[in-house]
Scaffold this motif. Structure first.
Motif, PDB file in Angstrom:
ATOM      1  N   GLY A  72      22.827  49.346  38.501  1.00 14.24           N
ATOM      2  CA  GLY A  72      22.684  48.963  36.926  1.00 14.24           C
ATOM      3  C   GLY A  72      22.154  47.545  36.997  1.00 14.24           C
ATOM      4  O   GLY A  72      21.936  47.024  37.847  1.00 14.24           O
ATOM      5  N   THR A  73      22.065  47.176  35.824  1.00 13.93           N
ATOM      6  CA  THR A  73      21.460  45.732  35.564  1.00 13.93           C
ATOM      7  C   THR A  73      22.420  44.762  36.241  1.00 13.93           C
ATOM      8  O   THR A  73      23.701  44.927  36.076  1.00 13.93           O
ATOM      9  CB  THR A  73      21.061  45.386  34.210  1.00 13.93           C
ATOM     10  N   PRO A  74      22.075  43.489  36.607  1.00 10.21           N
ATOM     11  CA  PRO A  74      23.110  42.590  36.965  1.00 10.21           C
ATOM     12  C   PRO A  74      24.027  42.234  35.829  1.00 10.21           C
ATOM     13  O   PRO A  74      25.402  42.143  36.301  1.00 10.21           O
ATOM     14  CB  PRO A  74      22.256  41.119  37.251  1.00 10.21           C
ATOM     15  N   ASN A  75      23.670  42.353  34.475  1.00 11.81           N
ATOM     16  CA  ASN A  75      24.761  41.961  33.596  1.00 11.81           C
ATOM     17  C   ASN A  75      25.957  43.127  33.481  1.00 11.81           C
ATOM     18  O   ASN A  75      26.936  43.050  33.428  1.00 11.81           O
ATOM     19  CB  ASN A  75      24.237  41.805  32.300  1.00 11.81           C
ATOM     20  N   GLU A  76      25.171  44.352  33.680  1.00 13.99           N
ATOM     21  CA  GLU A  76      26.029  45.645  33.645  1.00 13.99           C
ATOM     22  C   GLU A  76      27.239  45.554  35.005  1.00 13.99           C
ATOM     23  O   GLU A  76      28.305  46.131  34.756  1.00 13.99           O
ATOM     24  CB  GLU A  76      25.353  46.832  33.845  1.00 13.99           C
ATOM     25  N   ILE A  77      26.458  45.270  36.022  1.00 21.23           N
ATOM     26  CA  ILE A  77      27.385  45.166  37.427  1.00 21.23           C
ATOM     27  C   ILE A  77      28.400  44.173  37.213  1.00 21.23           C
ATOM     28  O   ILE A  77      29.514  44.357  37.596  1.00 21.23           O
ATOM     29  CB  ILE A  77      26.559  45.094  38.563  1.00 21.23           C
ATOM     30  N   TYR A  78      28.158  42.912  36.690  1.00 14.19           N
ATOM     31  CA  TYR A  78      29.078  41.921  36.616  1.00 14.19           C
ATOM     32  C   TYR A  78      29.986  42.193  35.417  1.00 14.19           C
ATOM     33  O   TYR A  78      31.354  42.028  35.700  1.00 14.19           O
ATOM     34  CB  TYR A  78      28.385  40.546  36.406  1.00 14.19           C
ATOM     35  N   SER A  79      29.813  42.544  34.334  1.00 11.55           N
ATOM     36  CA  SER A  79      30.477  42.644  33.251  1.00 11.55           C
ATOM     37  C   SER A  79      31.359  44.065  32.917  1.00 11.55           C
ATOM     38  O   SER A  79      32.498  44.414  32.367  1.00 11.55           O
ATOM     39  CB  SER A  79      29.869  42.527  31.749  1.00 11.55           C
ATOM     40  N   ASP A  80      30.744  45.074  33.602  1.00  8.41           N
ATOM     41  CA  ASP A  80      31.277  46.479  33.548  1.00  8.41           C
ATOM     42  C   ASP A  80      31.261  47.112  34.781  1.00  8.41           C
ATOM     43  O   ASP A  80      30.737  48.167  35.145  1.00  8.41           O
ATOM     44  CB  ASP A  80      30.415  46.988  32.659  1.00  8.41           C
ATOM     45  N   PRO A  81      32.150  46.792  35.910  1.00 11.19           N
ATOM     46  CA  PRO A  81      32.079  47.408  37.281  1.00 11.19           C
ATOM     47  C   PRO A  81      32.959  48.638  37.180  1.00 11.19           C
ATOM     48  O   PRO A  81      33.768  48.827  36.500  1.00 11.19           O
ATOM     49  CB  PRO A  81      33.042  46.208  38.079  1.00 11.19           C
TER      50      PRO A  81
ATOM     51  N   ILE B 182      37.119  48.693  41.880  1.00  6.02           N
ATOM     52  CA  ILE B 182      37.705  47.514  42.163  1.00  6.02           C
ATOM     53  C   ILE B 182      36.555  47.040  43.351  1.00  6.02           C
ATOM     54  O   ILE B 182      36.311  45.667  43.450  1.00  6.02           O
ATOM     55  CB  ILE B 182      38.821  47.436  42.940  1.00  6.02           C
ATOM     56  N   PHE B 183      35.883  47.829  44.282  1.00  5.00           N
ATOM     57  CA  PHE B 183      35.108  47.276  45.091  1.00  5.00           C
ATOM     58  C   PHE B 183      33.879  46.529  44.571  1.00  5.00           C
ATOM     59  O   PHE B 183      33.539  45.721  44.963  1.00  5.00           O
ATOM     60  CB  PHE B 183      34.328  48.427  46.066  1.00  5.00           C
ATOM     61  N   VAL B 184      33.487  47.109  43.413  1.00  3.62           N
ATOM     62  CA  VAL B 184      32.209  46.443  42.628  1.00  3.62           C
ATOM     63  C   VAL B 184      32.611  45.152  42.158  1.00  3.62           C
ATOM     64  O   VAL B 184      32.098  44.112  42.296  1.00  3.62           O
ATOM     65  CB  VAL B 184      31.537  47.298  41.869  1.00  3.62           C
ATOM     66  N   ALA B 185      33.840  45.259  41.367  1.00  4.79           N
ATOM     67  CA  ALA B 185      34.466  44.009  40.635  1.00  4.79           C
ATOM     68  C   ALA B 185      34.563  42.957  41.711  1.00  4.79           C
ATOM     69  O   ALA B 185      34.513  41.536  41.398  1.00  4.79           O
ATOM     70  CB  ALA B 185      35.822  44.380  39.928  1.00  4.79           C
ATOM     71  N   GLU B 186      35.170  43.220  42.706  1.00  2.00           N
ATOM     72  CA  GLU B 186      35.199  42.262  43.915  1.00  2.00           C
ATOM     73  C   GLU B 186      34.173  41.531  44.612  1.00  2.00           C
ATOM     74  O   GLU B 186      34.001  40.569  44.965  1.00  2.00           O
ATOM     75  CB  GLU B 186      36.496  42.531  44.849  1.00  2.00           C
ATOM     76  N   PHE B 187      33.256  42.567  44.878  1.00  2.00           N
ATOM     77  CA  PHE B 187      31.892  42.134  45.448  1.00  2.00           C
ATOM     78  C   PHE B 187      31.060  41.157  44.899  1.00  2.00           C
ATOM     79  O   PHE B 187      30.445  40.476  45.300  1.00  2.00           O
ATOM     80  CB  PHE B 187      31.319  43.395  45.886  1.00  2.00           C
ATOM     81  N   ILE B 188      30.999  41.573  43.360  1.00  2.00           N
ATOM     82  CA  ILE B 188      30.152  40.721  42.559  1.00  2.00           C
ATOM     83  C   ILE B 188      30.770  39.433  41.813  1.00  2.00           C
ATOM     84  O   ILE B 188      32.041  39.810  41.116  1.00  2.00           O
ATOM     85  CB  ILE B 188      29.294  41.483  41.690  1.00  2.00           C
ATOM     86  N   GLY B 189      30.623  38.424  41.995  1.00  2.00           N
ATOM     87  CA  GLY B 189      31.354  37.203  41.562  1.00  2.00           C
ATOM     88  C   GLY B 189      31.942  36.430  42.611  1.00  2.00           C
ATOM     89  O   GLY B 189      32.346  36.936  43.456  1.00  2.00           O
TER      90      GLY B 189
ATOM     91  N   ASP C  85      51.028  56.190  36.504  1.00  2.00           N
ATOM     92  CA  ASP C  85      51.104  55.895  37.943  1.00  2.00           C
ATOM     93  C   ASP C  85      50.880  54.280  37.876  1.00  2.00           C
ATOM     94  O   ASP C  85      50.317  53.745  37.061  1.00  2.00           O
ATOM     95  CB  ASP C  85      50.120  56.550  38.733  1.00  2.00           C
ATOM     96  N   GLU C  86      51.076  53.784  39.225  1.00  2.00           N
ATOM     97  CA  GLU C  86      50.589  52.370  39.405  1.00  2.00           C
ATOM     98  C   GLU C  86      49.274  52.027  39.149  1.00  2.00           C
ATOM     99  O   GLU C  86      48.239  53.146  39.155  1.00  2.00           O
ATOM    100  CB  GLU C  86      50.745  51.893  40.890  1.00  2.00           C
ATOM    101  N   ILE C  87      48.940  51.031  38.460  1.00  2.00           N
ATOM    102  CA  ILE C  87      47.456  50.650  38.397  1.00  2.00           C
ATOM    103  C   ILE C  87      47.303  49.084  38.778  1.00  2.00           C
ATOM    104  O   ILE C  87      48.034  48.368  39.285  1.00  2.00           O
ATOM    105  CB  ILE C  87      47.227  50.680  36.776  1.00  2.00           C
ATOM    106  N   TYR C  88      45.942  48.654  38.826  1.00  2.00           N
ATOM    107  CA  TYR C  88      45.758  47.161  38.930  1.00  2.00           C
ATOM    108  C   TYR C  88      44.872  46.759  37.938  1.00  2.00           C
ATOM    109  O   TYR C  88      44.022  47.048  37.077  1.00  2.00           O
ATOM    110  CB  TYR C  88      44.522  47.312  40.350  1.00  2.00           C
ATOM    111  N   LEU C  89      45.382  45.503  37.598  1.00  2.00           N
ATOM    112  CA  LEU C  89      44.793  44.481  36.571  1.00  2.00           C
ATOM    113  C   LEU C  89      43.721  43.425  37.203  1.00  2.00           C
ATOM    114  O   LEU C  89      44.112  42.933  37.976  1.00  2.00           O
ATOM    115  CB  LEU C  89      45.741  44.056  35.839  1.00  2.00           C
ATOM    116  N   GLY C  90      42.717  43.257  36.578  1.00  2.00           N
ATOM    117  CA  GLY C  90      41.689  42.447  37.326  1.00  2.00           C
ATOM    118  C   GLY C  90      41.346  41.383  36.194  1.00  2.00           C
ATOM    119  O   GLY C  90      41.326  41.639  34.869  1.00  2.00           O
ATOM    120  N   ILE C  91      41.083  40.161  36.675  1.00  2.00           N
ATOM    121  CA  ILE C  91      40.735  39.013  35.636  1.00  2.00           C
ATOM    122  C   ILE C  91      39.912  37.989  36.427  1.00  2.00           C
ATOM    123  O   ILE C  91      40.170  37.713  37.477  1.00  2.00           O
ATOM    124  CB  ILE C  91      41.799  38.221  34.955  1.00  2.00           C
ATOM    125  N   ARG C  92      38.726  37.715  36.164  1.00  2.00           N
ATOM    126  CA  ARG C  92      37.669  36.951  36.746  1.00  2.00           C
ATOM    127  C   ARG C  92      38.301  35.343  36.735  1.00  2.00           C
ATOM    128  O   ARG C  92      38.750  34.859  35.733  1.00  2.00           O
ATOM    129  CB  ARG C  92      36.340  36.751  36.149  1.00  2.00           C
TER     130      ARG C  92
END
Length: 351
Positions: free
Chosen positions: A216-225, A228-235, A271-278
């Motif tokens: 996706g676009t840089p903005n899509e990758i950053y704001s809409d991962p 978790i792999f993508v979310a942690e890799f970019i930023g 089930d268990e989940i993960y919460l993310g915040i930049r």
């Protein structure tokens, strides 16, 4: 220029699958960046496109023409390597004109193409120098110039800036971006540096173990991962991830997080989940609905901003702020709409 279509591309070395069912369509004039950790298959993919590596399965089309069985020199592709790959005994002009001589172009044509490329890259005054007389940035410009002279349908860049220092990398990023704007050429660019990916790309391919995690676009990758792999890799620093156990989920839609109860509509979690915040979405002021206290472990002062490494209830929390912090504890807050949810398989839960 030309569009590029890659269908179901696969590559293995023995039992090790390095590219797995890779599918992508690249539009005319797009700048595509392949990014991922070391060993994820980025360079192997580039070598298959260029013809330097055989394809186990799948098809590569350039300008609607299947190129799998074409030798590298017949594909209309120019490649720029990390190591520059300049001939040490030739001067800059000879390096840039070598491929053109192999194509048996006239001296006038060669002069015109080399001089045009040298003018574009501002290396006209270097044409008589040998590679050993050039800086790293100048060598990389020569390598790019050699590629430009061939007027290829597609440019491939394999980590071209990794041998340069930080200041030169920043300078060359701007040069490559300007070059793309001027030439409107197709570029596939491999890097492990997320700054290069975010600043250069029209669209980014996130690779992991030979698989596309997101395209996706840089903005899509950053704001809409997607996960978790993508979310942690970019930023940078990477996204904070907090595990929420089943016992901290109330009625399937309310999370108990660090002494806060956060309710989400249209959720039925079992089930268990993960919460993310930049880190950049966390405030060191008491201004948002979700609040808690953290212990400050380390502060990195970057001049214009600070990275705060903190902890609370066995969770490490990273914060990026422009505020001047000199305390052992902090009351921090963040808005609910900046939270990301991921399921137990670390895939994104979208509301």
């Amino acid at each position: 220029m030309s569009e590029i279509i890659i269908k179901n591309l696969n590559k293995s070395y023995g039992n090790n699958k390095v590219i797995n069912s890779f599918d992508i369509e690249i539009q005319d004039g797009e700048f595509i960046v392949l990014v991922g950790p070391s060993g994820c298959g980025k360079s192997t993919l580039l070598r298959m496109i260029s013809g330097l590596e055989t394809v186990d399965e799948g098809e590569i089309f350039l300008d609607k023409k299947l190129i799998n069985n074409l030798i590298p020199s017949k594909r209309g592709i120019a490649m720029v390597f990390q190591s520059y790959a300049l001939y040490p005994h030739m001067n800059v002009y000879e390096n840039m004109s070598f491929g053109l001589k192999m194509e048996k172009l006239s001296k006038n044509e060669i002069d015109q193409k080399v001089n045009e490329a040298a003018n574009t890259l501002q290396i006209k005054d270097l044409l008589e120098r040998k590679p050993k007389e050039l800086s790293g940035g100048q060598r990389q410009r020569v390598a790019i110039g050699r590629a430009i002279t061939r007027n290829p349908k597609l440019f491939l860049f394999d980590e071209p800036l990794s041998n340069l220092d930080a200041a030169l990398r920043s300078e060359m990023r701007v040069e490559i971006s300007k070059l793309h704007e001027k030439m409107k050429s197709n570029i596939i660019y491999v890097t492990h540096d997320q700054v290069e990916a975010m600043t250069l790309a029209d669209r980014i391919v996130i690779l992991n173990n030979g698989n596309i995690e997101q395209f996706g676009t840089p903005n899509e990758i950053y704001s809409d991962p997607n996960n978790i792999f993508v979310a942690e890799f970019i930023g940078s620093p990477k996204m904070n991830i907090i595990k929420i156990d089943k016992e901290n989920i109330i009625n399937g839609n309310t999370l108990k997080v660090l002494n806060n109860e956060i309710k989400f509509k249209q959720l039925n979690l079992k089930d268990e989940i993960y919460l993310g915040i930049r880190p950049e979405d966390i405030s060191v002021k008491d201004e948002h609905s979700i609040k808690f206290e953290v212990k400050v472990d380390l502060i990195e002062n970057l001049g214009f901003e600070r990275i705060i490494y903190s902890s609370t209830l066995n969770n490490e929390i990273k914060i990026k702020t422009s505020e001047n912090i000199q305390r052992d504890t902090l009351n921090i807050s963040f808005p609910k709409d900046k939270l990301y949810l991921f399921d137990k398989n670390k895939k994104r839960i979208r509301q």
